[in-house]
Write a protein that holds these residues in place. Sequence first.
Motif, PDB file in Angstrom:
ATOM      1  N   LEU A   1      28.112   5.998  22.558  1.00  0.00           N
ATOM      2  CA  LEU A   1      29.211   6.004  23.511  1.00  0.00           C
ATOM      3  C   LEU A   1      28.964   7.065  24.748  1.00  0.00           C
ATOM      4  CD1 LEU A   1      32.433   5.820  21.081  1.00  0.00           C
ATOM      5  CD2 LEU A   1      31.494   4.191  22.688  1.00  0.00           C
ATOM      6  N   ASP A   2      28.144   8.184  24.224  1.00  0.00           N
ATOM      7  CA  ASP A   2      27.965   9.221  25.290  1.00  0.00           C
ATOM      8  C   ASP A   2      27.102   8.720  26.232  1.00  0.00           C
ATOM      9  OD1 ASP A   2      29.577  11.113  23.909  1.00  0.00           O
ATOM     10  OD2 ASP A   2      27.776  11.888  22.666  1.00  0.00           O
ATOM     11  N   VAL A   3      25.962   7.930  26.149  1.00  0.00           N
ATOM     12  CA  VAL A   3      25.141   7.309  26.686  1.00  0.00           C
ATOM     13  C   VAL A   3      25.586   6.382  27.844  1.00  0.00           C
ATOM     14  CG1 VAL A   3      22.931   5.952  27.136  1.00  0.00           C
ATOM     15  CG2 VAL A   3      23.133   7.960  25.472  1.00  0.00           C
ATOM     16  N   ALA A   4      26.626   5.608  27.073  1.00  0.00           N
ATOM     17  CA  ALA A   4      27.068   4.456  27.945  1.00  0.00           C
ATOM     18  C   ALA A   4      28.284   5.065  28.788  1.00  0.00           C
ATOM     19  CB  ALA A   4      28.076   3.565  26.954  1.00  0.00           C
ATOM     20  N   GLU A   5      28.912   6.112  28.635  1.00  0.00           N
ATOM     21  CA  GLU A   5      29.900   6.864  29.388  1.00  0.00           C
ATOM     22  C   GLU A   5      29.114   7.464  30.528  1.00  0.00           C
ATOM     23  OE1 GLU A   5      33.104  10.631  29.222  1.00  0.00           O
ATOM     24  OE2 GLU A   5      32.437   9.526  27.404  1.00  0.00           O
ATOM     25  N   ARG A   6      28.026   7.902  30.409  1.00  0.00           N
ATOM     26  CA  ARG A   6      27.276   8.677  31.578  1.00  0.00           C
ATOM     27  C   ARG A   6      26.496   7.369  32.268  1.00  0.00           C
ATOM     28  NH1 ARG A   6      23.877  11.043  28.449  1.00  0.00           N
ATOM     29  NH2 ARG A   6      21.873   9.853  28.747  1.00  0.00           N
ATOM     30  N   LEU A   7      26.055   6.149  31.832  1.00  0.00           N
ATOM     31  CA  LEU A   7      25.644   5.216  32.707  1.00  0.00           C
ATOM     32  C   LEU A   7      26.654   4.371  33.347  1.00  0.00           C
ATOM     33  CD1 LEU A   7      22.671   4.022  30.082  1.00  0.00           C
ATOM     34  CD2 LEU A   7      22.230   4.960  32.000  1.00  0.00           C
ATOM     35  N   PHE A   8      27.901   4.273  32.927  1.00  0.00           N
ATOM     36  CA  PHE A   8      28.790   3.484  33.404  1.00  0.00           C
ATOM     37  C   PHE A   8      29.263   4.294  34.723  1.00  0.00           C
ATOM     38  CE2 PHE A   8      30.438   1.193  29.365  1.00  0.00           C
ATOM     39  CZ  PHE A   8      29.271   0.234  29.541  1.00  0.00           C
ATOM     40  N   GLY A   9      29.467   5.633  34.342  1.00  0.00           N
ATOM     41  CA  GLY A   9      29.585   6.236  35.553  1.00  0.00           C
ATOM     42  C   GLY A   9      28.808   6.463  36.659  1.00  0.00           C
TER      43      GLY A   9
END
Length: 210
Positions: free
Chosen positions: A15-23
């Motif tokens: 989730l941390d990685v996805a949040e960063r990549l989505f942003g």
Amino acid sequence: MRVVKEAKERKNEILDVAERLFGAKGFDNTSTGDILNEVGIARGTLYYHFKSKEDILDAMIDRMTNRLLEKAAEIAARRDVPVTRRLTMMMLALNVNGSLGQEIMEQVHKPQNALMHQKMRSSLLAGVNPLVTGLIKEGIELGICTTEYPAEVAEMTLLYSNTAFDTLAEYSGEERIGKVKAFIYNLERLLGMERGSMEEVILPIFRQDG
């Protein structure tokens, strides 16, 4: 050597990685492969925790919502802060569009994700309504608020503040301040407060931001 992590730790890492990549790249431009490469896991491990990229977004929103609820609970518990200020702080903290990333909110606001948006708002209302109700009851005991329906007024207050703050970014200068004043005027009437009770708390915040 293969690193084995607890399920909760691995899930939060994804989730941390996805949040960063989505942003950074946008939801549509981020693939599950991008997430896999960043985290350094096999596809099977990802699908063990999440069924799809949309499922990751859903879980990420749930996590963000829980963070907002924790922040709201901390604000409500600060008895050293006047109740009107706590109420204002809570409304600002729960402004969904301002609290979550722009890319996340753009995804949530898409027509096909209307159910997800509703879920997020419903979750926030269910968790925060008792906290705001408690603040209103405290205000009633102090003679600041006057209402026979604290729980219902709490819900209307949250819905009204979220809607008002959603559109506030579209305005600037005196027009923006005028919108804030109208919001305060109606909020005071909704809470059964003396005219000007919330203005001295809320208005300086937006004058400073504007």
